[in-house]
Design a protein around this motif. Structure first.
Motif, PDB file in Angstrom:
ATOM      1  N   GLN A 170       3.077 -14.463 -12.927  1.00  0.00           N
ATOM      2  CA  GLN A 170       4.373 -14.894 -13.454  1.00  0.00           C
ATOM      3  C   GLN A 170       4.474 -14.636 -14.947  1.00  0.00           C
ATOM      4  OE1 GLN A 170       2.685 -16.464 -11.030  1.00  0.00           O
ATOM      5  NE2 GLN A 170       3.867 -18.089 -10.055  1.00  0.00           N
ATOM      6  N   SER A 223       3.370 -24.149 -18.056  1.00  0.00           N
ATOM      7  CA  SER A 223       3.269 -22.795 -17.495  1.00  0.00           C
ATOM      8  C   SER A 223       1.914 -22.475 -16.866  1.00  0.00           C
ATOM      9  CB  SER A 223       3.654 -21.713 -18.519  1.00  0.00           C
ATOM     10  OG  SER A 223       2.662 -21.514 -19.476  1.00  0.00           O
ATOM     11  N   GLY A 237       2.620 -23.330 -11.789  1.00  0.00           N
ATOM     12  CA  GLY A 237       3.447 -22.493 -10.921  1.00  0.00           C
ATOM     13  C   GLY A 237       4.338 -23.248  -9.947  1.00  0.00           C
ATOM     14  N   THR A 255       8.015 -22.214 -10.020  1.00  0.00           N
ATOM     15  CA  THR A 255       8.319 -20.787  -9.875  1.00  0.00           C
ATOM     16  C   THR A 255       9.629 -20.548  -9.136  1.00  0.00           C
ATOM     17  OG1 THR A 255       5.970 -20.209  -9.869  1.00  0.00           O
ATOM     18  CG2 THR A 255       7.477 -18.590  -8.918  1.00  0.00           C
ATOM     19  N   ASP A 266      12.524 -17.059  -8.347  1.00  0.00           N
ATOM     20  CA  ASP A 266      12.688 -15.609  -8.406  1.00  0.00           C
ATOM     21  C   ASP A 266      13.885 -15.312  -9.304  1.00  0.00           C
ATOM     22  OD1 ASP A 266      11.341 -13.311  -7.003  1.00  0.00           O
ATOM     23  OD2 ASP A 266      13.436 -12.770  -6.643  1.00  0.00           O
ATOM     24  N   SER A 269       8.908 -13.091 -10.430  1.00  0.00           N
ATOM     25  CA  SER A 269       8.547 -14.501 -10.275  1.00  0.00           C
ATOM     26  C   SER A 269       8.411 -15.092 -11.672  1.00  0.00           C
ATOM     27  CB  SER A 269       7.205 -14.642  -9.556  1.00  0.00           C
ATOM     28  OG  SER A 269       7.229 -14.002  -8.309  1.00  0.00           O
ATOM     29  N   LYS A 329       8.124 -18.707 -14.184  1.00  0.00           N
ATOM     30  CA  LYS A 329       7.892 -20.146 -14.300  1.00  0.00           C
ATOM     31  C   LYS A 329       9.058 -20.746 -15.077  1.00  0.00           C
ATOM     32  CE  LYS A 329       2.967 -19.745 -13.624  1.00  0.00           C
ATOM     33  NZ  LYS A 329       1.594 -19.917 -14.095  1.00  0.00           N
ATOM     34  N   SER A 330       9.888 -21.503 -14.366  1.00  0.00           N
ATOM     35  CA  SER A 330      11.160 -21.932 -14.964  1.00  0.00           C
ATOM     36  C   SER A 330      10.979 -23.058 -15.977  1.00  0.00           C
ATOM     37  CB  SER A 330      12.150 -22.349 -13.869  1.00  0.00           C
ATOM     38  OG  SER A 330      11.621 -23.390 -13.077  1.00  0.00           O
ATOM     39  N   GLY A 337       6.911 -23.327  -4.997  1.00  0.00           N
ATOM     40  CA  GLY A 337       6.451 -22.270  -5.898  1.00  0.00           C
ATOM     41  C   GLY A 337       5.632 -21.233  -5.167  1.00  0.00           C
ATOM     42  N   THR A 350       8.111 -19.027  -3.017  1.00  0.00           N
ATOM     43  CA  THR A 350       8.941 -18.087  -3.784  1.00  0.00           C
ATOM     44  C   THR A 350       8.070 -17.004  -4.415  1.00  0.00           C
ATOM     45  OG1 THR A 350       8.978 -19.744  -5.531  1.00  0.00           O
ATOM     46  CG2 THR A 350      10.984 -19.482  -4.286  1.00  0.00           C
ATOM     47  N   ARG A 351       6.848 -17.370  -4.828  1.00  0.00           N
ATOM     48  CA  ARG A 351       5.939 -16.358  -5.385  1.00  0.00           C
ATOM     49  C   ARG A 351       5.489 -15.376  -4.288  1.00  0.00           C
ATOM     50  NH1 ARG A 351       4.884 -12.345  -7.738  1.00  0.00           N
ATOM     51  NH2 ARG A 351       2.723 -11.674  -7.731  1.00  0.00           N
ATOM     52  N   ASN A 386      -0.361 -19.904  -9.251  1.00  0.00           N
ATOM     53  CA  ASN A 386       0.107 -21.093  -8.542  1.00  0.00           C
ATOM     54  C   ASN A 386      -1.094 -21.943  -8.130  1.00  0.00           C
ATOM     55  OD1 ASN A 386       2.115 -18.781  -8.012  1.00  0.00           O
ATOM     56  ND2 ASN A 386       3.275 -20.591  -7.460  1.00  0.00           N
TER      57      ASN A 386
END
Lengths: 287, 164
Positions: A105, B45, B48, B51, B53, B58, B60-61, B108, B111-112, B135
């Motif tokens: 990521q 961060s 994960g 996470t 998309d 991908s 990390k929001s 996470g 979605t990853r 993750n």
């Protein structure tokens, strides 16, 4: 954790971005992938009034070969470096190193420009850039200038980059065909900074080492270009005695901090171990 | 500081909203859009759990401001199943192979894994492990997560072959 308040800018051109930086000085920072800056802002170790996002500026991404050099746009992400066919063919140590940075990521976001400009000794690209003898191209209000990676780093988070300059590209002399290379990194877990790491590039000619470059990550306030260690290999068959000398010279310039990654003696010794392993692997790969 | 007008597409839905630029994407998703699938695990961060998309990556929001995501196309775990509730193959396989215990990391992970299989439809177990290395899961020891992703890859490939 919530960062301090700031005004967000998304300039469409480099001139506009440099203008904003020049106007706001110390109160502004540029953001590329954000994975170094945003954690610092969340911890309030970085407080700024203006965040200048470079994502909408065209022409800062991609890799191309030009006149014996590889030119890499500053906004090229680590995952783009890993997938790039030109780098895979001409300079595979780029992908080898990028794959050891953080996690998938983070590599989608993190950029080469951010990694080299940040000035954190834990970043992996700066030592590699020193080993490759890269040049950073920076744009400021008075135009562009070039700064060699080997003289760019001054102290932790202090570099030769001025507050109103932005790194736009990294230029690497294309390593010769048949060069040996390796980036060896020891870390406690995926995503961690190096306990110690070493980049080695070398070429062999008639059974002798013709050229060599070595640099170290995270065992000093800056990346360390190990000029004497590399010189100890040149002209030798890269035999056990020469490797021992290079390792000792590399350990000699390491001055790591004692932290959760280990005490000073351990990390110094480990820097030598990383150099030893990287030399061995580079030698195997050299034609 | 003034609020920013942001426009983004989330799970196929066009969103327009006002948000402080410093608002993290994870907080925007959870608190403003009520999408509480992405979780806040570590907020640094590392883990994960947040996470999502974003434009084919991908991300990390917890480490992106909503301002940076202005204009982006985002998919969260809520956008994985069909509108009629039919689960995505990855969700089915996580259930089938016990790819979760407490479930905290699962949004996470899935979605990853979705993006991983888009990029590499036939990964080895080692590639799966490397692909989900951003993750963390504290329950499963990862074994059944790897098995579930492998099984989902096999099903997706079989479906693709049958369609050809």
């Amino acid at each position: 954790m919530i960062s301090g308040s700031f005004e967000y800018h998304r300039p469409k051109s480099l001139d506009e971005a440099v203008g904003l930086l020049d106007q706001h000085g110390d109160d502004a920072r540029v953001v590329a992938g954000g994975h170094s800056l945003i954690p610092m802002m969340k911890l309030r170790m970085a407080m700024l009034d203006h965040l200048i996002d470079l994502q909408a500026i065209d022409g800062l991404k991609g890799v191309r070969e030009e006149g014996g050099n590889l030119l890499i746009g500053a906004m090229t992400t680590q995952s783009e470096l890993i997938a790039d066919p030109t780098l895979a063919a001409k300079c595979p140590i780029m992908a080898e190193t990028a794959l050891q940075i953080a996690d998938p990521q983070v590599r989608y976001c993190g950029t080469i420009g951010g990694n080299v400009a940040n000035g954190d000794p834990g970043n992996d690209m700066p030592a590699l850039m020193q080993a490759l003898d890269a040049t950073y191209i920076a744009q400021g209000p008075n135009g562009t200038r070039e700064i060699a990676a080997r003289v760019f780093y001054e102290a932790v988070f202090f570099t030769a980059l001025q507050d109103n300059e932005i790194i736009t590209a990294v230029r690497i002399p294309t390593p010769p065909d048949g060069h040996g290379h390796a980036y060896e990194k020891q870390k406690r877990k995926i995503g961690d900074y190096a306990t110690a790491a070493a980049a080695v590039l070398l070429t062999m000619s008639g059974g002798r080492c013709a050229t060599a470059a070595i640099a170290l990550t995270n065992v000093g306030d800056t990346p360390l270009y190990a000029e004497d260690a590399a010189a100890a290999l040149i002209g030798t068959a890269v035999d056990a005695a020469a490797i021992d000398r290079a390792v000792a010279l590399a350990e000699g310039i390491a001055s790591p901090a004692a932290d959760a990654r280990g005490p000073v003696d351990f990390r110094t010794k480990l820097a030598g171990v990383m150099v030893r392993r990287a030399i061995a692997r580079a030698l195997e790969r050299a034609a | 500081m003034s609020k920013l007008h942001v426009q983004l597409t989330v799970n196929g839905r066009e969103i327009e909203a006002l948000a402080e630029p410093r608002m993290l994407l994870i907080h925007f998703l959870r608190e403003q859009l009520n999408l509480t699938g992405p979780h806040i695990g570590c907020d640094t961060s590392h883990c994960g759990a947040c996470t999502v998309d974003l434009d084919g990556k991908s991300v990390k929001s917890c480490t992106m401001f909503v301002a940076q995501a202005d204009g982006a196309e985002i998919r969260t775990i809520e956008g994985m199943a069909q509108p009629d509730g039919t689960l995505h193959v990855l969700q089915e396989m996580f259930r089938e192979y016990h790819g979760l215990q407490c479930g905290f990391c699962t949004p996470g992970m899935i979605t990853r894994a979705y993006r991983l299989l888009q990029e590499n439809p036939n990964p080895s177990d080692e590639e799966i492990r490397f692909g989900i290395s951003g993750n963390l899961c504290r329950c499963t020891g990862y074994q059944n997560i790897v098995v579930a992703i492998r099984a989902a890859a096999d099903q997706l490939n079989a479906a693709k072959e049958a369609a050809e």
